[in-house]
Design an enzyme around this catalytic site. Structure first.
Site, PDB file in Angstrom:
ATOM      1  N   ASP A   1       0.947  -1.160  -0.111  1.00 24.73           N
ATOM      2  CA  ASP A   1       0.067   0.066   0.004  1.00 24.73           C
ATOM      3  C   ASP A   1       1.045   1.305  -0.036  1.00 24.73           C
ATOM      4  OD1 ASP A   1      -2.221   1.461   0.056  1.00 24.73           O
ATOM      5  OD2 ASP A   1      -3.194   0.552   1.645  1.00 24.73           O
ATOM      6  N   TRP A   2       0.371   2.185  -0.375  1.00 26.00           N
ATOM      7  CA  TRP A   2       1.286   3.587  -0.626  1.00 26.00           C
ATOM      8  C   TRP A   2       1.550   3.951   0.543  1.00 26.00           C
ATOM      9  CZ3 TRP A   2      -0.068   1.502  -4.447  1.00 26.00           C
ATOM     10  CH2 TRP A   2      -0.053   1.857  -5.892  1.00 26.00           C
TER      11      TRP A   2
END
Length: 791
Positions: free
Chosen positions: A286-287
């Protein structure tokens, strides 16, 4: 560490070797507490299997990656600042004509661009209970991603599963039940990937709250502490379905799992995902969810987004680690191979559009328009919007409406948004805003009158990265005006007063409210006093009050549900851009309601696990928040059944404009089906797990008759009581259209997996000898057909 150096790498390697010692004792594990709150190490990271369904893509990837230098392989494992509106872009290898990949949100439609559709959200898909519709939504939505040159769609969402009722992202997920969630996620994966776009199924795993999801100063992310049995039987279940469906990517989550960050958790990535489930694709962070360099590489992380200080610019620190012997070159080769193989598997090497075409970073930048909306999607959009509405109350046939002379319409959610604003909220009147960086579709929320609602317009999705910009919005009042024109109906409306004047000549009063949720924050409650007061004020003066709730999650109704003047109630969920058009067809009986609840509606917040609230840092663990999933598999209806709690509306409940009867239950164990205690030890691992888990070992049939006066669809549900577990668990469903007076036979296949439990000591799915209760009916608490299956 921010970057690798030889001393740090050597220390990390020694630690990894030391941590392997408990793993040698894994065969002697005798109790589940071994996994609870700690995550045993599993090394090395297994290479891509390249099994039959991926064999061609794997061979092509191996051939291409073998031509890459170490530096080129490392380069494509890290993200770069996008040159387009893509959410992220990987590195490329121009000399080999490998373009790199564009990854974009969201699971509910393509974000950060124009000329795309606003699709029904995940929770709406769950409420529809329609496998074919989930597939068609995925196929058409995936086509829009491909037209815009997006290689990887960041979805569908199967985590959060809904353990925390107030979780801000429950609306992106499909259901609080792992079976329903997994079945519809699998169809979504097959649909999107059928359009030639890789799915990145998220968030793996235990991402059940937004509170403390990311580190904040000295405070670490929350640790979801889940025992091994619960992890397999509940939270892993829909991910296994997605992997079995061929998902090309899995996104690891922000939270810690048993005190190890998900994107560096070797048990999760190496042990469960890549070994136990036989996952073929690549794991992407995930970012901003990467927190270590070498550890995450060793643990099975393949691609980092949106960039990586840990692996370095161009992946340079990975190259250093390989050259100094800290990281095997085969690990970097496998990272690159998994990524490139997904590109080949989806056919993206042939005539795929330029990455992020028609998606400028700045929305106002002049750009060539790329029209991604396919006219053939219209029926899928409308059907998707229609089928996710759930009618839960309809007294004395208040609905459908029959050419009323006067309709009065109330509530802030009835009206279309009044203003679009690029660049952020500049006016408190603006109900919706586009973030300049994301072009997300997010309602304006103020602290008054209630922070749980979007006060200035109807909602068709929740907020954050899961939302996108619709082509238009059909609001309830817009569609009602068109119907009023056709019927010669007069309309009275007041969208802003909380205690409106009521015309006593009204045939019906329609009240529209919402319950909003967004990424980054958990909800502050499951109802709000402002909206409840509005409903009560209208009902006090209107004998035919019909309430519609656009809800981004569970919404309680106890403040007013038993009011004698409230004749009908609809959970309208998040229907996408055709919201009003679909609702009016249902209100007037052009279509019958056919949705059912994908969660349980309680009478009180206290009926839910932890009163439905997220955990907070406290006590000795203020800097390392802990959330113990001590309830095990007992969430939602499993918990209500175990504690004998009466819900307001049970899981799987929903009304139509007709009635159905159930009969003729048959239960048959298939001849020749293996029902041995354990699967063969040497059995092949396929995508999703041991091959025999997917064998059908029993079949159940039942007859459903439409005993009413309206053609409609029914959702038949099958539940199984696995000995020693919850009273019943969903293990089959079928949505069928049934004309008046007709009957339909529904069939359910029970796979070995459906009847098994996870054995911690055997580290395998096992069957038990004995009798398995079988229930078939209309909801989790309306099960007129009861039988048993002997194993």
């Amino acid at each position: 560490m921010v970057s690798f150096n030889p001393q740090q790498l050597a220390r990390a390697t020694l630690l990894s070797v030391a941590l392997l010692q408990p793993l040698a004792q894994a065969a002697n594990i005798t109790e589940d507490s071994f996994f609870y709150g700690q995550s045993p190490p599993v090394y090395p990271s297994p290479p891509m299997p390249g099994s039959a369904s991926w064999a061609t893509a794997y061979a092509k990837a191996v051939a291409l990656v073998s031509q890459m230098t170490l530096e080129e392989k490392a380069n494509i494992t890290v993200g770069y600042t996008p040159l387009t509106g893509c959410s992220g872009e990987t590195g490329s290898v121009p000399r080999l004509n490998w373009p790199g990949l564009c990854l974009s949100d969201a699971g509910n439609g393509l974000r950060a661009t124009d000329f795309v559709n606003g699709w029904p959200s995940g929770i709406h898909v769950g409420a529809a209970w329609n496998k074919n519709l989930a597939y068609q939504r995925g196929l058409h939505m995936g086509g829009e991603f491909k037209t815009k040159g997006v290689h990887v769609a960041l979805g569908p969402v199967v985590g959060p599963l809904g353990r925390v009722a107030e979780s801000g992202r429950n609306w992106e997920g499909i259901s609080n039940d792992p079976y329903l969630c997994g079945a519809l996620a699998a169809e979504t994966v097959q649909g999107i990937q059928g359009a030639g776009v890789t799915t990145s199924v998220k968030h793996y795993i235990g991402n059940e709250q937004e509170t403390n999801r990311n580190p904040d100063g000295d405070v670490a992310s929350v640790s979801s502490n889940i025992d091994d049995k619960t992890l397999h039987e509940l939270y892993l279940w829909p991910f296994a379905d997605a992997v079995h469906a061929g998902a090309g990517s899995i996104m690891c989550s922000y939270n810690r799992l048993n005190n190890s960050y998900s994107c560096q958790n070797s048990k999760l990535l190496n042990g469960i995902l890549k070994t136990e489930l036989g996952f073929e694709g690549f794991v992407v962070s995930d970012w901003g969810a990467q927190h270590t360099g070498l550890d995450s590489a060793l643990a099975g992380l393949d691609v980092v987004m949106p960039d990586s200080t840990y692996w370095g610019v161009n992946g340079g620190n990975l190259t250093i680690a390989v050259n100094n012997g800290s990281l095997a070159s085969a690990r970097v080769t496998d990272m690159a191979t998994r990524l490139v193989a997904s590109w080949y598997q989806m056919g993206q090497d042939i005539d795929f559009p330029e990455g992020g075409i028609g998606m400028p970073i700045n929305y106002y930048t002049p750009h060539k328009p790329v029209y991604a909306r396919d006219p053939s999607s219209q029926s899928v959009l409308l059907d998707g919007a229609l089928e996710g509405h759930v009618l839960v109350k309809n007294v004395n046939n208040a609905l459908p409406l029959k050419s009323p002379k006067l309709l009065s319409v109330f509530g802030y959610d009835a009206v279309a948004p009044q203003k679009f604003d690029v660049g952020g909220p500049t006016d408190i009147i603006a109900p919706w805003t586009f973030g300049a960086e994301s072009l997300s579709y997010t309602p304006f929320i103020s602290s008054e009158p209630a922070p749980q609602i979007a006060i200035n317009g109807t909602i068709i999705s929740g907020g954050g990265s899961g939302a996108n910009a619709p082509a238009y919005i059909s609001a309830p009042i817009d569609a009602l005006k068109e119907q009023a024109y056709l019927d010669g109906t007069s309309l009275f409306w007041d969208f802003y007063d909380n205690d409106p004047i009521i015309d006593t000549s009204s045939d019906a009063c329609l009240v529209f409210i919402n319950a909003f949720a967004t990424e980054g924050n958990d909800r502050l409650g499951l109802h709000d006093d402002y909206s409840d007061a509005l409903i009560q004020n209208v009902a006090a003066n209107c004998s035919n009050t019909i309430v519609t709730i656009h809800n981004a999650g569970i919404r309680l109704v106890e403040q007013w549900i038993d009011h004698p003047n409230i004749t009908a109630v609809i959970f309208a969920h998040l229907p996408g851009q055709d919201s009003g058009r679909a609702l009016v067809q249902l209100l007037y009986g052009v279509q019958s309601f056919s949705g059912k609840l994908p969660y349980t509606v309680a009478k009180n917040e206290s009926d839910y696990t932890n009163a439905g609230k997220p955990s907070l840092p406290e006590g000795d663990y203020q800097l390392f928040p802990q959330e113990d999933f001590s309830e095990g598999v007992y969430i939602d209806y499993r918990d209500f059944d175990a504690k004998n709690i009466t819900p307001r509306y049970e899981f799987g409940f929903g009304l139509t404009y007709t009635t159905f009867s159930y009969s003729d239950l048959t239960i048959e164990k298939l001849a020749g089906a293996s029902t041995s205690y354990l699967p063969p030890a040497a059995e092949t691992i396929i995508e999703g797990g041991i091959a025999s888990l997917w064998d059908v070992i029993a079949q159940v049939t039942a007859t459903i008759t439409n005993t009413g006066s309206v053609d409609a669809a029914e959702i038949a549900q099958l539940y199984v009581g696995i000995p020693g577990g919850p009273v019943k668990q969903l293990r089959g469903f079928s949505k069928v259209d049934i004309p008046v007076g007709a009957n339909v036979t529904v069939e359910f296949d029970l796979q070995r997996r459906d009847l098994s439990e996870w054995s911690v000591t055997d580290q395998s799915w096992v069957l038990q000898s004995g009798s398995y209760p079988i229930y078939v009916g209309a909801s989790s608490r309306d099960l007129p057909l009861v039988g048993s299956l002997s194993i």
